[in-house]
Design a protein around this motif. Structure first.
Motif, PDB file in Angstrom:
ATOM      1  N   MET A  62       0.826  -1.195   0.000  1.00 27.85           N
ATOM      2  CA  MET A  62       0.000   0.000   0.000  1.00 27.85           C
ATOM      3  C   MET A  62       0.873   1.264   0.000  1.00 27.85           C
ATOM      4  N   ARG A  63       0.430   2.260  -0.739  1.00 30.21           N
ATOM      5  CA  ARG A  63       1.130   3.542  -0.785  1.00 30.21           C
ATOM      6  C   ARG A  63       0.608   4.483   0.307  1.00 30.21           C
ATOM      7  N   GLN A  64       1.391   5.518   0.552  1.00 28.63           N
ATOM      8  CA  GLN A  64       1.039   6.474   1.603  1.00 28.63           C
ATOM      9  C   GLN A  64      -0.317   7.131   1.343  1.00 28.63           C
ATOM     10  N   TYR A  65      -0.536   7.583   0.132  1.00 36.44           N
ATOM     11  CA  TYR A  65      -1.782   8.285  -0.185  1.00 36.44           C
ATOM     12  C   TYR A  65      -2.982   7.343  -0.114  1.00 36.44           C
ATOM     13  N   GLU A  66      -2.745   6.050  -0.415  1.00 35.21           N
ATOM     14  CA  GLU A  66      -3.843   5.076  -0.356  1.00 35.21           C
ATOM     15  C   GLU A  66      -4.326   4.884   1.082  1.00 35.21           C
ATOM     16  N   LEU A  67      -3.395   4.859   2.014  1.00 35.37           N
ATOM     17  CA  LEU A  67      -3.786   4.719   3.419  1.00 35.37           C
ATOM     18  C   LEU A  67      -4.581   5.937   3.878  1.00 35.37           C
ATOM     19  N   VAL A  68      -4.106   7.141   3.513  1.00 37.22           N
ATOM     20  CA  VAL A  68      -4.815   8.356   3.906  1.00 37.22           C
ATOM     21  C   VAL A  68      -6.225   8.367   3.316  1.00 37.22           C
ATOM     22  N   GLU A  69      -6.351   7.968   2.055  1.00 39.15           N
ATOM     23  CA  GLU A  69      -7.668   7.942   1.411  1.00 39.15           C
ATOM     24  C   GLU A  69      -8.615   6.966   2.104  1.00 39.15           C
ATOM     25  N   ARG A  70      -8.102   5.831   2.551  1.00 40.10           N
ATOM     26  CA  ARG A  70      -8.946   4.845   3.232  1.00 40.10           C
ATOM     27  C   ARG A  70      -9.520   5.428   4.526  1.00 40.10           C
ATOM     28  N   VAL A  71      -8.689   6.186   5.250  1.00 41.34           N
ATOM     29  CA  VAL A  71      -9.170   6.781   6.494  1.00 41.34           C
ATOM     30  C   VAL A  71     -10.172   7.894   6.199  1.00 41.34           C
ATOM     31  N   LEU A  85       1.960  -1.470   7.527  1.00 46.42           N
ATOM     32  CA  LEU A  85       0.972  -0.907   6.607  1.00 46.42           C
ATOM     33  C   LEU A  85      -0.277  -1.793   6.526  1.00 46.42           C
ATOM     34  N   GLU A  86      -0.078  -3.096   6.458  1.00 46.82           N
ATOM     35  CA  GLU A  86      -1.221  -4.009   6.377  1.00 46.82           C
ATOM     36  C   GLU A  86      -1.994  -4.032   7.699  1.00 46.82           C
ATOM     37  N   VAL A  87      -1.272  -3.911   8.809  1.00 41.98           N
ATOM     38  CA  VAL A  87      -1.957  -3.827  10.102  1.00 41.98           C
ATOM     39  C   VAL A  87      -2.829  -2.576  10.140  1.00 41.98           C
ATOM     40  N   ALA A  88      -2.288  -1.472   9.670  1.00 43.35           N
ATOM     41  CA  ALA A  88      -3.068  -0.231   9.611  1.00 43.35           C
ATOM     42  C   ALA A  88      -4.281  -0.394   8.696  1.00 43.35           C
ATOM     43  N   ALA A  89      -4.103  -1.090   7.579  1.00 43.18           N
ATOM     44  CA  ALA A  89      -5.210  -1.300   6.643  1.00 43.18           C
ATOM     45  C   ALA A  89      -6.329  -2.105   7.296  1.00 43.18           C
ATOM     46  N   ILE A  90      -5.969  -3.131   8.094  1.00 47.47           N
ATOM     47  CA  ILE A  90      -6.988  -3.929   8.796  1.00 47.47           C
ATOM     48  C   ILE A  90      -7.797  -3.040   9.733  1.00 47.47           C
ATOM     49  N   LEU A  91      -7.115  -2.115  10.393  1.00 46.18           N
ATOM     50  CA  LEU A  91      -7.807  -1.230  11.322  1.00 46.18           C
ATOM     51  C   LEU A  91      -8.667  -0.201  10.605  1.00 46.18           C
ATOM     52  N   THR A  92      -8.289   0.181   9.391  1.00 47.86           N
ATOM     53  CA  THR A  92      -9.154   1.101   8.633  1.00 47.86           C
ATOM     54  C   THR A  92     -10.456   0.408   8.243  1.00 47.86           C
ATOM     55  N   ASP A  93     -10.412  -0.905   8.051  1.00 45.85           N
ATOM     56  CA  ASP A  93     -11.652  -1.636   7.767  1.00 45.85           C
ATOM     57  C   ASP A  93     -12.620  -1.558   8.939  1.00 45.85           C
ATOM     58  N   MET A  94     -12.071  -1.344  10.137  1.00 46.48           N
ATOM     59  CA  MET A  94     -12.902  -1.193  11.331  1.00 46.48           C
ATOM     60  C   MET A  94     -13.287   0.262  11.586  1.00 46.48           C
ATOM     61  N   GLU A 142      -4.600  14.368   8.530  1.00 47.53           N
ATOM     62  CA  GLU A 142      -3.755  13.825   7.463  1.00 47.53           C
ATOM     63  C   GLU A 142      -2.276  13.989   7.784  1.00 47.53           C
ATOM     64  N   ALA A 143      -1.931  15.081   8.434  1.00 48.94           N
ATOM     65  CA  ALA A 143      -0.522  15.332   8.766  1.00 48.94           C
ATOM     66  C   ALA A 143       0.015  14.256   9.711  1.00 48.94           C
ATOM     67  N   LEU A 144      -0.785  13.846  10.682  1.00 49.42           N
ATOM     68  CA  LEU A 144      -0.363  12.807  11.618  1.00 49.42           C
ATOM     69  C   LEU A 144      -0.114  11.486  10.889  1.00 49.42           C
ATOM     70  N   LEU A 145      -1.008  11.130   9.972  1.00 44.93           N
ATOM     71  CA  LEU A 145      -0.855   9.882   9.231  1.00 44.93           C
ATOM     72  C   LEU A 145       0.399   9.919   8.355  1.00 44.93           C
ATOM     73  N   ASN A 146       0.619  11.039   7.680  1.00 51.12           N
ATOM     74  CA  ASN A 146       1.793  11.161   6.810  1.00 51.12           C
ATOM     75  C   ASN A 146       3.091  11.091   7.623  1.00 51.12           C
ATOM     76  N   LYS A 147       3.100  11.784   8.773  1.00 50.42           N
ATOM     77  CA  LYS A 147       4.302  11.783   9.604  1.00 50.42           C
ATOM     78  C   LYS A 147       4.610  10.366  10.124  1.00 50.42           C
ATOM     79  N   ALA A 148       3.565   9.642  10.566  1.00 47.12           N
ATOM     80  CA  ALA A 148       3.768   8.285  11.078  1.00 47.12           C
ATOM     81  C   ALA A 148       4.250   7.357   9.966  1.00 47.12           C
ATOM     82  N   TYR A 149       3.687   7.524   8.763  1.00 46.09           N
ATOM     83  CA  TYR A 149       4.085   6.687   7.624  1.00 46.09           C
ATOM     84  C   TYR A 149       5.567   6.905   7.301  1.00 46.09           C
ATOM     85  N   VAL A 150       5.955   8.165   7.193  1.00 45.44           N
ATOM     86  CA  VAL A 150       7.342   8.478   6.826  1.00 45.44           C
ATOM     87  C   VAL A 150       8.302   8.007   7.914  1.00 45.44           C
ATOM     88  N   TYR A 151       7.950   8.234   9.195  1.00 38.45           N
ATOM     89  CA  TYR A 151       8.828   7.832  10.295  1.00 38.45           C
ATOM     90  C   TYR A 151       9.029   6.314  10.304  1.00 38.45           C
TER      91      TYR A 151
END
Length: 738
Positions: free
Chosen positions: A2-11, A50-59, A20-29
């Protein structure tokens, strides 16, 4: 990956104002810290968080929880520190990441202390913040999905840990879909042969019944729409392999005996519509007795709400139905994750109404986490994480922890020994249920008591807790002593009276050393049991007494003769030819009964008796002595004839075991295969059916089977009754004593 922008879009799809800034900062770090690290599969390590984060976005979880998911391995596996994360993301996120770091290696090890300490950390972290649990479960789910790249021993360890800890914990929190997937993945690794076999059989069944689920869906939907529920949604499914395997194991069934492999959910708009849908379905199709549960009016402890029923539905298929609203469906799928626990922008602040499941678990953990040592903590606070305990409640809400398989009797003794001793019945979730019923998590148990109750010795074979067993043994010993003491007292009174003496307890006290007893009641009870002769007691109290009595002559006028027992009492017995010991020894299969004297004809009552039953002998004219279990109602005929009662007990020879007859009645559904299912269950327990009769009961839908079975002992008979009650085709089963 998954790409950074894809995770932000899911949320942002479910939370447009997400940070969005928090998500981007955590992704980059996380990307920078994990750098060139690789997983066992060869994929970049960053793919895992990233996949763990994706599972949580489903919730649909908040951005703070998603950030924690991205960072959850940084302290453990990189150069990141807690102080650095606190500075960049705030103390709240830093605390959660550190909590997850401590829990990362929750291994099942042989050292109980280490295992217990890790478990304590997990529970305390969960009680502090539910997001620790959500991230940890998502982390475990992704690890299980990619387990094929691990070594065999690692796969086995992680799968066992998942089955023992994480899957039950997900279920405890109401996250049933996650629990199902975790169990399925663990089952595939722990028992690949069974998984493959069950999967193959389910595939064959699906091919054989191609289109059946769609057909039943359409018929159910059309029926509901025709009755005004135009917004009803119907979805069918075939049960998963582990669910099928678990049912086969728990109920000792073969695949062919499973009758409810299909399940259907009916989603409606509101609660009144749930009950309307239930009425419509039950009016159209026959309901299976005993398979209805209303979790809407009585929700489970994990907030689960739904109506469950099983019907013989379209195409005469037995199907399970779950009827619920859309909100209930979301809670059933995501559990505590379906609750908005945190207010926007103020992570960690609980809303006024938090999840019942989490609230219950948090308060329980806080109270149980005060153990003196890790081993004690592990022993007493395994909760639902380890599948050997259930948690039930008193009517006042007090929590009672019991081993899995516990009964209301165990529950009563866990509350207080006196309550257990006086138990005569139980209500489980408001319904009167048998005392042999196995308790489930969240059950509310109300004990029905009686001041004159004495716990039966047979309860010892039913209970599973050590406390209950020891209390039952103690109460049984006291009850038997009291019973024999009364009988012994009467015997001694008569013996002393015939000798022209007066019996009293005070007179017996000085003679106790000569009788080798320390207590008067023990000595009197020994007389009642036949272990101590009343004549010996008489001689001990009156050493100068001389017994000048002779055996009473036979009475020839009525075909009966008089016989004096070892305790001095005279009984009238059938007059028959006397035989020597050598003839008795040569006789076929003498009954294993102690307490009989002389050469008397002895037989069991028609309904039989089995080792473990409390038994009594009754002298009957022209029949000799008949052995009855103490529960037999036929004994009421002899209440006013105490001279005909003989105290007897079992005298079994382990080297020459025999089967004994018992009679049972089984109320079953009247449908093809029922008798075969019942017979197979009986045969599977190594029990023989001697006779069997069938008849209709109340209506053509039910049959009543009366059978005589041959068992080794009461334990085996109780096991049969318990397994029969769990069969879907059995409405009721009971032992018949007459």
């Amino acid at each position: 990956m998954m790409r950074q922008y894809e995770l932000v879009e899911r949320v942002q799809k479910y939370k447009p104002d997400a940070n969005e800034a928090l998500l981007n900062k955590a992704y980059v770090y996380a990307m920078q810290k994990h750098g060139q690290q690789k997983r066992a599969s060869g994929d970049p390590y960053i793919s895992h968080p990233l996949e763990v984060a994706a599972i949580l976005t489903d919730m649909h979880l908040d951005e703070s929880t998603i950030a924690v998911a991205l960072l959850h391995d940084t302290i453990e596996d990189t150069t990141a520190t807690r102080a650095e994360i606190d500075e960049l993301f705030g103390e709240d996120i830093g605390r959660l990441v550190e909590g997850l770091t401590k829990l990362k290696r929750l291994d099942l090890v042989s050292k109980k202390a280490k295992q217990a300490e890790n478990l304590r950390k997990l529970l305390l972290a969960i009680s502090d913040d539910v997001r620790v649990l959500l991230v940890k479960l998502a982390d475990r789910l992704h690890n299980m999905r990619t387990l094929e790249h691990m070594k065999p021993e690692q796969k086995a360890r992680i799968s066992e840990e998942t089955m023992d800890i994480y899957a039950p914990l997900a279920g405890r929190m109401g996250m049933q879909d996650m629990r199902d997937e975790l169990e399925e993945l663990a089952f595939r690794n722990l028992n690949p042969e069974a998984h493959e076999t069950v999967t193959k059989r389910l595939a064959e069944l699906e091919a054989r019944n191609e289109g059946l689920i769609k057909k039943i869906e359409d018929e159910l939907r059309e029926l509901l729409i025709a009755n005004g529920l135009t917004d009803a949604f119907v979805k069918g499914r075939q049960k998963k392999p582990y669910s099928v395997f678990r049912k086969m194991q728990s109920k000792s069934l073969s695949f062919e005996q499973l009758s409810d492999v299909y399940g259907f959910r009916i989603i409606v708009g509101d609660i009144p519509s749930c009950y309307r849908a239930l009425g419509i379905v039950h009016t159209r199709w026959r309901v299976v007795p005993g398979r209805f549960k209303d979790y809407i009016s009585n929700p489970k402890q994990n907030d689960y709400r739904s109506i469950h029923t099983t019907i013989v539905g379209p195409s005469r298929q037995r199907i399970e139905l779950q009827i619920r609203t859309q909100l209930m469906q979301e809670i059933a799928e995501y559990g505590i994750a379906a609750h908005a626990l945190y207010k926007d922008g103020r992570a960690g602040e609980l809303l006024p109404r938090e999840s019942n499941a989490y609230s219950w678990l948090r308060h329980t953990i806080e109270s149980l986490a005060e153990g003196d040592n890790p081993e004690e903590f592990l022993e007493h606070t395994k909760l639902e994480l380890f599948q050997d305990q259930v948690f039930c409640f008193t009517p006042k809400g007090k929590l009672i922890a019991l081993p899995r398989g516990a009964t209301p009797i165990d529950f009563a003794y866990a509350v207080h020994t006196n309550i257990g001793d006086t138990t005569v019945g139980a209500k489980i979730n408001g319904r009167i249920m048998p005392l042999v019923t196995r308790l489930n998590n969240g059950d509310e148990v109300e004990i029905i008591r009686s001041g004159v109750q004495v716990p039966p010795a047979a309860w010892e074979e039913i209970v599973v807790t050590g406390k209950a067993r020891s209390a039952i043994r103690r109460a049984t010993r006291m009850a038997i002593r009291k019973q024999y003491s009364g009988l012994g007292h009467r015997i001694l009174e008569r013996t002393f009276e015939r000798a022209g003496k007066i019996f009293s307890r005070d007179a017996l006290k000085p003679a106790l050393p000569r009788l080798a007893y320390k207590d008067v009641e023990d000595a009197i009870a020994a007389v009642g049991r036949g272990e101590l002769s009343s004549l010996d007691v008489l001689r001990a109290v009156f050493p100068d007494y001389q017994d000048e009595r002779v055996t009473v002559k036979p009475a020839a006028d009525d075909g009966w003769f008089n016989m004096r027992s070892a305790s001095g009492m005279i009984f009238k017995l059938p007059n028959q030819r006397r035989v020597g010991p050598e003839e008795i020894e040569a006789g076929p299969d003498p009954l294993p009964i102690r307490g009989l004297s002389g050469n008397m004809q002895v037989r069991f009552a028609p309904s039989g008796a089995v080792p473990g039953d409390r038994i009594v002998g009754i002298m009957e004219r022209d029949k000799g002595i008949t052995i009855y279990p103490i529960q037999a109602s036929a004994l009421q005929r002899f209440d006013d004839q105490p001279e005909r009662w003989i105290d007897v007990r079992w005298d079994l020879d382990e080297a020459n075991k025999s089967r004994f007859l018992a009679r049972i009645e089984v109320n079953t559904l009247n449908e093809p295969g029922t008798l075969a299912t019942v017979a197979q269950t009986i045969a599977g327990l190594d029990i023989n059916i001697r006779t069997l009769t069938m008849g209709s009961n109340r209506a053509d839908d039910f049959s009543e089977i009366t059978m005589e079975v041959e068992v080794w002992d009461l334990r085996q008979l109780n096991q049969l009754l318990l397994q029969m009650k769990e069969l879907d085709v059995v409405a009721n089963v009971k032992r018949v004593y007459d």
